[in-house]
Scaffold this motif. Sequence first.
Motif: not given
Length: 278
Positions: A215-220, A226-230, A237-240, A256-265
Amino acid sequence: MTRIRIATLVAVLATGLFLMGCGAQESATWHDAPVAAEPAGLAGGTAGGEPISTPPSGSPSPSTSSSPSSNVSTPPDGILKNTGSQTEVSLTFDDGPDPSYTPKILELLRNNGAKATFCLVGVQVQQFPDLVRQIVAEGHTLCNHTWKHDLKLGTRGEQAIRADLQRTNDAILAAVPGAQIKYFRHPGGMWTPTAIKVAQAMGMTCAGWEVDTDDWNVAKYPAGEHMKQHVLSTLRNSVKPGSIVLAHDAGGDRRGTMAAYEIALPELKSKYQLVGLP
C-alpha cells in the motif's frame, strides 16, 4: 669437580622445570581467556543491507525505555517474519500516528475485536501524542520505526542508530509513561547487522513481515479504488497462519488501505485471531 657438575646439572634442571611451568601457565591463560564474540548479526552479512544468513549471537539486554519480548520464534536472519502461530495473524501498521487514518484503523480494529501493532515514527508521535495514548489504551502493541523514517539509518554508526532509536522511544514514553516498546522495524526493511545489533541490545525484537500489502507503492497501485482492490486481493490470497502483515496508517494517501481493511477485517476474523505481535 663432580660436585660442581652435579650442582650445575641440578641448576639446569631447575631452570628447565621453571620455564616449563611458565610456559604451561601462559598457555593455560591464553586458551582459557574469553574470546571476543563476533558482533551480533555480523556473521554471514555486511553493513549496508547485505543478506544475513546466521542468527545474531548473544541475548539482548533490556534498557530503561523498552521491554524485551518473549515467546517469539526468530528466523535464521534474526528478523521476525512469521510468528509460527497456527491460529493467529499479526497485523502491523507503519509510519503513524496520523489523524487522517489512525483513528479509522483503530475504529475498524475495535469493531472487529482485533488487535494490531503500530510502528511509530518519532516526529509523528511528538506531534500527535493523544493518538499514541489511544493506541495503548485500546490494547495494541507498539513498535519503534525510527525518528524520521530514515531509510539509511542502518548504514550509520552504532552511536547514531542508538541515539535515533532512543529518541523515538523517549517520545513514545513521554506520551505514554511506562509503555512497552517491544519491537523495532527498520524503514523500508533495509536491515543491516548494525541496526539489528543495536535494536537487540536495547531490548527490542526486529519485526519484519511475511505479507506486504504494497500500500506504500502508489506509483504502481494508484491511491483509491485501484489500491483498495490490490490490498484486498493481497490479504485474501497471501495471508496464512502466523503471517505478519505490513500495511500503513500514515505516510501518504491511505484511502485505499482503509477501504480494503474495512472489507478484509471481518473476512480475516472469520479465519484467524487478529493480534498484535507477541
